[in-house]
Design a protein around this motif. Structure first.
Motif, PDB file in Angstrom:
ATOM      1  N   MET A   1      18.008 -32.731  34.049  1.00  0.00           N
ATOM      2  CA  MET A   1      17.606 -34.194  33.676  1.00  0.00           C
ATOM      3  C   MET A   1      17.850 -34.113  32.142  1.00  0.00           C
ATOM      4  O   MET A   1      17.567 -35.393  31.870  1.00  0.00           O
ATOM      5  CB  MET A   1      16.065 -34.179  33.902  1.00  0.00           C
ATOM      6  N   VAL A   2      18.420 -33.236  31.641  1.00  0.00           N
ATOM      7  CA  VAL A   2      18.833 -33.440  30.251  1.00  0.00           C
ATOM      8  C   VAL A   2      19.738 -34.411  29.996  1.00  0.00           C
ATOM      9  O   VAL A   2      19.481 -35.479  29.088  1.00  0.00           O
ATOM     10  CB  VAL A   2      19.258 -32.242  29.508  1.00  0.00           C
ATOM     11  N   LYS A   3      20.847 -34.905  30.793  1.00  0.00           N
ATOM     12  CA  LYS A   3      21.965 -35.760  30.715  1.00  0.00           C
ATOM     13  C   LYS A   3      21.227 -37.110  30.949  1.00  0.00           C
ATOM     14  O   LYS A   3      21.879 -38.240  30.616  1.00  0.00           O
ATOM     15  CB  LYS A   3      22.962 -35.580  31.567  1.00  0.00           C
ATOM     16  N   TYR A   4      20.056 -37.294  31.698  1.00  0.00           N
ATOM     17  CA  TYR A   4      19.428 -38.591  31.779  1.00  0.00           C
ATOM     18  C   TYR A   4      18.312 -38.842  30.706  1.00  0.00           C
ATOM     19  O   TYR A   4      17.922 -40.307  30.505  1.00  0.00           O
ATOM     20  CB  TYR A   4      18.743 -38.656  33.295  1.00  0.00           C
ATOM     21  N   LEU A   5      17.403 -37.964  30.257  1.00  0.00           N
ATOM     22  CA  LEU A   5      16.274 -38.091  29.331  1.00  0.00           C
ATOM     23  C   LEU A   5      16.445 -37.548  28.076  1.00  0.00           C
ATOM     24  O   LEU A   5      15.618 -37.771  27.405  1.00  0.00           O
ATOM     25  CB  LEU A   5      15.124 -37.249  30.287  1.00  0.00           C
TER      26      LEU A   5
ATOM     27  N   ILE B   1       8.291 -35.606  29.127  1.00  0.00           N
ATOM     28  CA  ILE B   1       8.459 -36.919  30.316  1.00  0.00           C
ATOM     29  C   ILE B   1       7.904 -36.356  31.406  1.00  0.00           C
ATOM     30  O   ILE B   1       7.078 -37.121  32.085  1.00  0.00           O
ATOM     31  CB  ILE B   1       9.918 -37.375  30.507  1.00  0.00           C
ATOM     32  N   LEU B   2       8.260 -35.144  32.069  1.00  0.00           N
ATOM     33  CA  LEU B   2       7.920 -34.891  33.232  1.00  0.00           C
ATOM     34  C   LEU B   2       6.227 -34.334  33.432  1.00  0.00           C
ATOM     35  O   LEU B   2       5.704 -34.241  34.405  1.00  0.00           O
ATOM     36  CB  LEU B   2       8.702 -33.555  34.131  1.00  0.00           C
ATOM     37  N   ASN B   3       5.834 -34.091  32.316  1.00  0.00           N
ATOM     38  CA  ASN B   3       4.659 -33.651  32.086  1.00  0.00           C
ATOM     39  C   ASN B   3       3.446 -34.815  31.670  1.00  0.00           C
ATOM     40  O   ASN B   3       2.474 -34.624  31.485  1.00  0.00           O
ATOM     41  CB  ASN B   3       4.390 -32.503  31.192  1.00  0.00           C
ATOM     42  N   GLY B   4       4.218 -36.027  31.409  1.00  0.00           N
ATOM     43  CA  GLY B   4       3.352 -37.154  31.294  1.00  0.00           C
ATOM     44  C   GLY B   4       2.691 -37.219  29.945  1.00  0.00           C
ATOM     45  O   GLY B   4       2.064 -38.119  29.597  1.00  0.00           O
ATOM     46  N   LYS B   5       3.590 -36.473  28.980  1.00  0.00           N
ATOM     47  CA  LYS B   5       3.180 -36.474  27.340  1.00  0.00           C
ATOM     48  C   LYS B   5       3.949 -37.638  26.603  1.00  0.00           C
ATOM     49  O   LYS B   5       3.790 -37.757  25.664  1.00  0.00           O
ATOM     50  CB  LYS B   5       3.424 -35.179  26.979  1.00  0.00           C
ATOM     51  N   ARG B   6       5.031 -37.983  27.143  1.00  0.00           N
ATOM     52  CA  ARG B   6       5.774 -39.246  26.624  1.00  0.00           C
ATOM     53  C   ARG B   6       6.221 -40.169  27.705  1.00  0.00           C
ATOM     54  O   ARG B   6       6.322 -39.762  28.806  1.00  0.00           O
ATOM     55  CB  ARG B   6       7.112 -38.568  26.109  1.00  0.00           C
ATOM     56  N   LYS B   7       6.399 -41.316  26.960  1.00  0.00           N
ATOM     57  CA  LYS B   7       6.691 -42.631  28.003  1.00  0.00           C
ATOM     58  C   LYS B   7       8.099 -42.636  28.070  1.00  0.00           C
ATOM     59  O   LYS B   7       8.929 -42.087  27.350  1.00  0.00           O
ATOM     60  CB  LYS B   7       6.043 -43.862  27.691  1.00  0.00           C
ATOM     61  N   LEU B   8       8.683 -43.174  29.163  1.00  0.00           N
ATOM     62  CA  LEU B   8      10.158 -43.372  29.378  1.00  0.00           C
ATOM     63  C   LEU B   8      10.639 -44.631  28.494  1.00  0.00           C
ATOM     64  O   LEU B   8       9.828 -45.518  28.202  1.00  0.00           O
ATOM     65  CB  LEU B   8      10.461 -43.842  30.734  1.00  0.00           C
TER      66      LEU B   8
ATOM     67  N   PRO C   1       5.909 -43.659  38.032  1.00  0.00           N
ATOM     68  CA  PRO C   1       7.423 -43.412  37.525  1.00  0.00           C
ATOM     69  C   PRO C   1       7.678 -42.032  37.498  1.00  0.00           C
ATOM     70  O   PRO C   1       8.885 -41.591  38.027  1.00  0.00           O
ATOM     71  CB  PRO C   1       7.312 -44.028  36.330  1.00  0.00           C
ATOM     72  N   ILE C   2       6.848 -41.029  37.041  1.00  0.00           N
ATOM     73  CA  ILE C   2       7.106 -39.762  36.788  1.00  0.00           C
ATOM     74  C   ILE C   2       7.088 -39.062  38.218  1.00  0.00           C
ATOM     75  O   ILE C   2       8.148 -38.224  38.452  1.00  0.00           O
ATOM     76  CB  ILE C   2       6.080 -38.958  35.868  1.00  0.00           C
ATOM     77  N   ASP C   3       6.218 -39.640  39.276  1.00  0.00           N
ATOM     78  CA  ASP C   3       6.341 -39.047  40.817  1.00  0.00           C
ATOM     79  C   ASP C   3       7.640 -39.488  41.245  1.00  0.00           C
ATOM     80  O   ASP C   3       8.158 -38.543  41.993  1.00  0.00           O
ATOM     81  CB  ASP C   3       5.070 -39.570  41.405  1.00  0.00           C
ATOM     82  N   ALA C   4       8.008 -40.780  40.924  1.00  0.00           N
ATOM     83  CA  ALA C   4       9.295 -41.296  41.611  1.00  0.00           C
ATOM     84  C   ALA C   4      10.593 -40.051  40.954  1.00  0.00           C
ATOM     85  O   ALA C   4      11.446 -39.896  41.862  1.00  0.00           O
ATOM     86  CB  ALA C   4       9.677 -42.535  41.225  1.00  0.00           C
ATOM     87  N   ILE C   5      10.525 -39.845  39.904  1.00  0.00           N
ATOM     88  CA  ILE C   5      11.430 -39.012  39.288  1.00  0.00           C
ATOM     89  C   ILE C   5      11.703 -37.711  39.760  1.00  0.00           C
ATOM     90  O   ILE C   5      12.618 -37.307  40.448  1.00  0.00           O
ATOM     91  CB  ILE C   5      11.347 -38.784  37.689  1.00  0.00           C
ATOM     92  N   LYS C   6      10.374 -37.053  40.142  1.00  0.00           N
ATOM     93  CA  LYS C   6      10.150 -35.723  40.767  1.00  0.00           C
ATOM     94  C   LYS C   6      10.460 -35.795  42.010  1.00  0.00           C
ATOM     95  O   LYS C   6      11.233 -34.917  42.633  1.00  0.00           O
ATOM     96  CB  LYS C   6       8.700 -35.350  40.664  1.00  0.00           C
ATOM     97  N   PHE C   7      10.465 -36.807  42.600  1.00  0.00           N
ATOM     98  CA  PHE C   7      10.597 -36.917  44.414  1.00  0.00           C
ATOM     99  C   PHE C   7      12.213 -36.989  44.346  1.00  0.00           C
ATOM    100  O   PHE C   7      12.795 -36.194  45.077  1.00  0.00           O
ATOM    101  CB  PHE C   7      10.110 -38.243  44.704  1.00  0.00           C
ATOM    102  N   ARG C   8      12.923 -37.694  43.457  1.00  0.00           N
ATOM    103  CA  ARG C   8      14.379 -38.047  43.368  1.00  0.00           C
ATOM    104  C   ARG C   8      15.023 -36.470  43.072  1.00  0.00           C
ATOM    105  O   ARG C   8      15.973 -36.272  43.595  1.00  0.00           O
ATOM    106  CB  ARG C   8      14.800 -38.895  42.520  1.00  0.00           C
ATOM    107  N   MET C   9      14.325 -35.902  42.164  1.00  0.00           N
ATOM    108  CA  MET C   9      14.810 -34.512  41.743  1.00  0.00           C
ATOM    109  C   MET C   9      14.565 -33.572  42.937  1.00  0.00           C
ATOM    110  O   MET C   9      15.673 -32.786  43.256  1.00  0.00           O
ATOM    111  CB  MET C   9      13.983 -33.952  40.547  1.00  0.00           C
TER     112      MET C   9
END
Length: 118
Positions: free
Chosen positions: A75-79, A88-95, A57-65
């Motif tokens: 990404m603030v308005k989404y996360l 989130i982007l560093n994998g320390k918190r789940k979506l 999921p995080i790779d998918a978000i980074k790819f879309r970014m």
């Protein structure tokens, strides 16, 4: 036309070679029908023997970014807050479900990818 199931790697490579020979055959011709059948058999074999795992999921978000030229600040308005985006982007918190919905609606990232926990 002598088409058989693809059971071995050798069958697979033989089918790929024949597909290459038939590439560009006219639709609704004997060669075109053979090509369609071989492609279907090869796809089935590949799905069984070479499955592609869904993306992280995080790779998918980074790819879309990257695709959209977005930064972490975008990404603030989404996360949520900037610190939450970083987590989130560093994998320390789940979506959360709310984040997944927001990413799906706003960035068109498929929900099944965002729900994948790897």
């Amino acid at each position: 036309m002598n088409i058989r199931p693809i059971k071995t790697e050798q069958d697979y490579y033989t089918a790929l070679s024949r597909i290459e020979e038939l590439w560009g055959a006219k639709k609704d011709s004997l060669e075109g029908d053979e090509l369609d059948l071989l492609v279907t058999l090869v796809e089935s074999y590949e799905m069984k023997h070479y499955p592609i795992a869904p993306p992280d999921p995080i790779d998918a978000i980074k790819f879309r970014m990257e695709q959209m030229g977005m930064t972490a600040s975008d990404m603030v308005k989404y996360l949520g807050s900037q610190s939450r985006v970083s987590e989130i982007l560093n994998g320390k918190r789940k979506l959360t479900l709310g984040m997944i919905k927001s990413l799906y609606k706003g960035l068109k990232i498929p929900a099944d990818i965002l729900l994948n926990e790897g």
